[in-house]
Design a protein around this motif. Structure first.
Motif, mmCIF file in Angstrom:
data_model
loop_
_atom_site.group_PDB
_atom_site.id
_atom_site.type_symbol
_atom_site.label_atom_id
_atom_site.label_comp_id
_atom_site.label_asym_id
_atom_site.label_seq_id
_atom_site.Cartn_x
_atom_site.Cartn_y
_atom_site.Cartn_z
ATOM 1 N N VAL A 211 0.675 -1.258 -0.001
ATOM 2 C CA VAL A 211 -0.108 0.054 -0.086
ATOM 3 C C VAL A 211 0.828 1.425 0.131
ATOM 4 N N ASN A 212 0.457 2.227 -0.970
ATOM 5 C CA ASN A 212 1.093 3.588 -0.748
ATOM 6 C C ASN A 212 2.449 3.569 -1.088
ATOM 7 N N ASP A 213 2.942 2.535 -2.171
ATOM 8 C CA ASP A 213 4.383 2.563 -2.620
ATOM 9 C C ASP A 213 4.292 2.804 -4.012
ATOM 10 N N LYS A 214 4.425 3.925 -4.505
ATOM 11 C CA LYS A 214 4.339 4.265 -5.793
ATOM 12 C C LYS A 214 5.522 3.728 -6.559
ATOM 13 N N LYS A 215 6.702 3.175 -6.416
ATOM 14 C CA LYS A 215 7.667 2.268 -7.098
ATOM 15 C C LYS A 215 7.268 1.006 -7.158
ATOM 16 N N ALA A 216 6.580 0.483 -6.058
ATOM 17 C CA ALA A 216 6.151 -0.672 -6.194
ATOM 18 C C ALA A 216 4.841 -0.935 -6.955
ATOM 19 N N LEU A 217 3.930 -0.118 -7.007
ATOM 20 C CA LEU A 217 2.898 -0.182 -8.031
ATOM 21 C C LEU A 217 3.334 0.008 -9.402
ATOM 22 N N ALA A 218 4.425 0.966 -9.689
ATOM 23 C CA ALA A 218 4.941 1.054 -11.122
ATOM 24 C C ALA A 218 5.350 -0.317 -11.456
ATOM 25 N N GLN A 219 6.156 -0.890 -10.822
ATOM 26 C CA GLN A 219 6.669 -2.115 -11.020
ATOM 27 C C GLN A 219 5.726 -3.151 -11.278
ATOM 28 N N GLY A 220 4.674 -3.192 -10.360
ATOM 29 C CA GLY A 220 3.627 -3.890 -10.518
ATOM 30 C C GLY A 220 2.811 -4.088 -11.941
ATOM 31 N N ILE A 221 2.591 -2.526 -12.435
ATOM 32 C CA ILE A 221 1.972 -2.335 -13.495
ATOM 33 C C ILE A 221 2.790 -2.917 -14.822
ATOM 34 N N LEU A 222 4.141 -2.927 -14.719
ATOM 35 C CA LEU A 222 4.970 -3.107 -15.703
ATOM 36 C C LEU A 222 5.029 -4.840 -15.856
ATOM 37 N N ARG A 223 5.086 -5.359 -14.429
ATOM 38 C CA ARG A 223 4.899 -6.930 -14.777
ATOM 39 C C ARG A 223 3.553 -7.408 -15.246
ATOM 40 N N ALA A 224 2.503 -6.648 -14.842
ATOM 41 C CA ALA A 224 1.216 -7.146 -15.284
ATOM 42 C C ALA A 224 1.103 -6.871 -17.056
ATOM 43 N N LEU A 225 1.706 -5.775 -17.473
ATOM 44 C CA LEU A 225 1.682 -5.665 -18.848
ATOM 45 C C LEU A 225 2.572 -7.055 -19.584
ATOM 46 N N LYS A 226 3.172 -7.613 -18.958
ATOM 47 C CA LYS A 226 3.975 -8.653 -19.627
ATOM 48 C C LYS A 226 3.267 -10.161 -19.015
ATOM 49 N N ARG A 227 2.136 -10.180 -18.384
ATOM 50 C CA ARG A 227 1.581 -11.443 -17.829
ATOM 51 C C ARG A 227 1.065 -11.803 -19.395
ATOM 52 N N SER A 228 0.891 -13.052 -19.536
ATOM 53 C CA SER A 228 0.226 -13.810 -20.534
ATOM 54 C C SER A 228 -0.713 -14.878 -19.865
ATOM 55 N N ASP A 229 -1.604 -14.762 -18.946
ATOM 56 C CA ASP A 229 -2.347 -16.002 -18.280
ATOM 57 C C ASP A 229 -3.457 -16.467 -19.052
ATOM 58 N N SER A 230 -3.732 -17.731 -18.845
ATOM 59 C CA SER A 230 -4.453 -18.449 -19.551
ATOM 60 C C SER A 230 -5.809 -18.093 -19.348
ATOM 61 N N ALA A 231 -6.944 -18.554 -20.265
ATOM 62 C CA ALA A 231 -8.285 -18.365 -19.995
ATOM 63 C C ALA A 231 -8.793 -19.214 -18.838
ATOM 64 N N GLU A 232 -8.171 -20.313 -18.755
ATOM 65 C CA GLU A 232 -8.503 -21.238 -17.689
ATOM 66 C C GLU A 232 -8.234 -20.609 -16.286
ATOM 67 N N LEU A 233 -7.080 -19.817 -16.145
ATOM 68 C CA LEU A 233 -6.540 -19.150 -14.979
ATOM 69 C C LEU A 233 -7.493 -18.124 -14.582
#
Length: 263
Positions: A211-233
């Protein structure tokens, strides 16, 4: 009596005098009920703490968030120029309240923009819009942020998004995460009390950041952009929040009272 708010966390934001009075009011109201329902384990823990009872006396029933109406509403025509851009699109949905901490989101987005070109759409209304626009301007990202205001149908934004972000300080059970997952859109959330960790299974179904960590949230966004989760997940993630499963859980709870001598 059903609670969608983590009262223990909410009371922390009030003065001592107000907290004591409010706690008595909440406890008095809920303890009069034949049965008590919470929308997440965290909400149940908070309610039990305020009412000074065993959490086992509270039913935990998931919100009936994922309904058959989401998909057709998400497919409704919505003309927004950024849907056609070849740039990552980040979306956040919710009222522009302090609890949602859009200041954190804007600061994190500014960090993301230093790494790659991206756009941010904020869906939600509130008196703080002008202040948030001023902050976006100060951060140098106002041209890449669109505050579209409140809408009765936010689902097209979620469907076209590459990532949906929840930057809240506290929640009960954030519906927007389940709704986005139902549209197979990656999600990032602060690990606030309560709901996100439970809903995302500790990070299995989406990115969880402090919570309330701008660097961690930015890194989380960048990681999410690289995710390729399956339809099953995605299907696994939303299963507890399907309307039919939520209804079944409610019927089971009503048939099996938890408060001794009640029900």
């Amino acid at each position: 009596a059903r609670s969608g708010t983590n009262y223990a966390e909410e009371l922390k934001t009030t003065s001592w005098l107000s907290r004591s009075k409010r706690k008595k009011q909440i406890a008095s109201a809920y303890l009069e009920a034949d049965e008590m329902i919470a929308v997440s384990q965290g909400v149940a823990q908070g309610l039990a703490q305020v009412c000074e009872i065993d959490p086992a006396q509270i039913h935990v029933l998931k919100n009936p968030t994922v309904t058959p109406y989401i998909e057709p509403m998400a497919n409704e025509a919505l003309d927004h120029a950024w849907f056609k851009l070849d740039e990552p699109l980040i979306v956040s949905v919710g009222s522009l309240s302090r609890r949602k901490n859009y200041e954190l989101l804007l600061k994190s987005f500014a960090l993301v923009r230093k790494t790659l070109a991206a756009k941010l759409i904020v869906v939600g209304g509130g008196k703080r819009m002008v202040k948030l626009q001023a902050l976006a301007d100060k951060l140098g990202v106002l041209g890449d942020v669109d505050f579209v205001g409140a809408t009765q149908n936010p689902y097209p934004y979620m469907k076209h998004a590459d990532v949906t972000v929840l930057s809240s300080n506290r929640e009960g059970s954030p519906n927007v995460l389940a709704e986005s997952l139902s549209l197979q859109t990656a999600v990032v959330s602060t690990n606030c009390q309560s709901g996100p960790e439970e809903m995302l299974a500790g990070g299995k179904y989406g990115e969880l950041v402090p919570v309330n960590d701008k660097k961690a949230l930015a890194q989380g966004i960048l990681r999410a952009l690289k995710r390729s989760d399956s339809a099953e997940l995605f299907e696994e993630a939303i299963n507890p929040y399907l309307l039919k499963n939520s209804v079944a859980g409610s019927l089971s709870a009503f048939a099996n009272p938890k408060k001794p001598g009640k029900g």
